[in-house]
Design a protein around this motif. Structure first.
Motif: not given
Length: 423
Positions: A201-202, A352-356, A370-375, A409-422
């Motif tokens: 994620f970072i 911050p929430d990877l919607r892009k 096949y790419l990966h959005p956060w790994h 673009l809609a928020p990525v609900a399954k990654l909502a924890f990212l918005a809080g920096g967790q």
């Protein structure tokens, strides 16, 4: 509407596999259109359960180094299968493989073999504790060292005792490292180090030579062992241990993923200093001594020694990262390409929430990449310049689609924890 074979398999899996799937190859935190099941692979490509072909920049999360189904490696594996694989004792190949790995890796005087990266890192932990007769380890926050109770990133099913005797520092932060070592005091058994900062994620980061040298100095000053966890990066950053690029040799290093090009084997390598400690621990597994993966590993190491695979991977990776950055900028986006070119991570600025990121990789998937959005991802030696061109062409179209849709673009609900920096 006819359901895809992948969806049917997911429904069947949900009935007989807890959660439908588990571990790092579950697609629960990927875009909804990502396939869960695959049917075959060849070279740099995989086919999903519905027969769609993709250029695979995950390479099975790292084991594919020379290409899926590499003929010479697989032939060595099959030949040994005909002679014997899981036997009452190991074959000569175990000795040969230990000899070859200790010749390849400059700090290593001995080798022990197992099956998974977690096996190897746990063996390293036990060896360090046996050698020092101490308990505490220092490791970097967010670094991944496997899925055993002592190191799993998800603590469900573990106890505080399982995860005791660990002190965390910030990667590449010498002051933080020194404070953690001071906190450990006379009980420091080992400093665990990732070859580079490859947290999910970072942004990734190369090892700071000053940080790596200080790890070595502190281990020497305290009598602790320095461990480099090369399970993910081994043979992708160097033909030696990955920290050889910054001139630092560990006492122990852990290896896996690609050392047999996808056949199941991992290893713990160590210096003479740690031999007695390694000999004193009890570790084993019914399939740890299989001969066929060792035959595959020997052939993989031959290709490591005799081909320019590493130079090609590095050059292709740098070209790919530069090309994606240029195309993203032309479309009006900032795209950060971090980490070694052969193990890249691509993240959009202001996302911050990877919607892009989610939209972009879904568009790439539709175009057969096949790419990966956060790994972090992986390149393999079966890839060609034409494959890099294909990725860049697909990216140009995908970025154009992102530009059209970016405002809605809609928020990525399954990654909502990212918005809080967790993270």
């Amino acid at each position: 509407m006819t359901r895809s074979h992948d969806r049917v398999l997911r429904e069947r899996a949900a009935a007989v596999i807890p959660g439908g799937m588990y571990g790092h190859q579950a697609v629960g935190l990927l875009p909804d259109d990502y396939p869960q099941f695959f049917s075959r692979a060849e070279g740099a490509h995989i086919w999903d359960a519905d027969g769609k072909r993709y250029l695979d920049l995950m390479c099975a999360y790292g084991p594919n180094l020379f290409g899926y189904g590499q003929p010479e490696i697989d032939a060595a594996y099959v030949r040994q299968l005909g002679l014997g694989d899981t036997l009452t004792g190991p074959t000569e190949l175990m000795v040969r493989l230990a000899e070859e790995m200790t010749l390849l890796v400059s700090h290593a005087d001995w080798a022990m073999f197992c099956k998974n990266g977690t096996d190897a890192t746990t063996m390293a932990l036990m060896t360090a504790r046996a050698h020092t007769r101490r308990k505490t380890i220092v490791r970097a926050k967010g670094a991944y060292h496997g899925a055993a109770p002592w190191c799993t990133p998800r603590p469900a099913g573990t106890t505080d005792t399982d995860r005791a005797h660990q002190i965390f520092c910030d990667y590449n932060d010498v002051a933080s490292l020194e404070a953690a070592v001071a906190q450990a005091g006379d009980d420091l058994a080992a400093i665990f180090a990732a070859p580079f900062k490859h947290d999910a994620f970072i942004d990734q980061a190369a090892p700071d030579p000053a940080y790596a040298r200080r790890c070595r100095e502190l281990a020497d000053q305290t009598g602790a062992l320095l461990i480099v966890d090369d399970v993910r990066a081994g043979l992708r950053m160097a033909r030696d241990c990955s920290w050889s690029v910054v001139g630092v040799e560990p006492d122990l290093s852990t290896w896996g993923k690609c050392i047999a090009n996808g056949h199941p084997i991992s290893a713990l390598l160590g210096s003479e200093k740690a031999r007695k400690g390694a000999a004193s621990i009890y570790v084993t597994g019914s399939f740890w001594y299989q001969a066929a993966p060792m035959a595959a590993a020997l052939e993989t190491l031959r290709l490591v020694r005799t081909t320019d695979y590493l130079e090609r991977l590095s050059a292709m990776g740098e070209r790919l990262s530069a090309g994606l950055t240029e195309r993203a900028a032309a479309a009006g986006f900032g795209l950060r390409c971090t980490g070694p070119g052969q193990m890249p991570l691509y993240l959009f600025d202001d996302d911050p929430d990877l919607r892009k990121g989610f939209f972009f990789v879904s568009q790439m998937l539709q175009r057969g990449v096949y790419l990966h959005p956060w790994h972090n991802m992986f390149l393999c030696a079966a890839m060609t310049e034409a494959d890099i061109d294909a990725v860049l062409n697909a990216a140009e179209d995908s970025l154009a689609a992102l530009k059209r849709e970016a405002g809605g673009l809609a928020p990525v609900a399954k990654l909502a924890f990212l918005a809080g920096g967790q993270r």
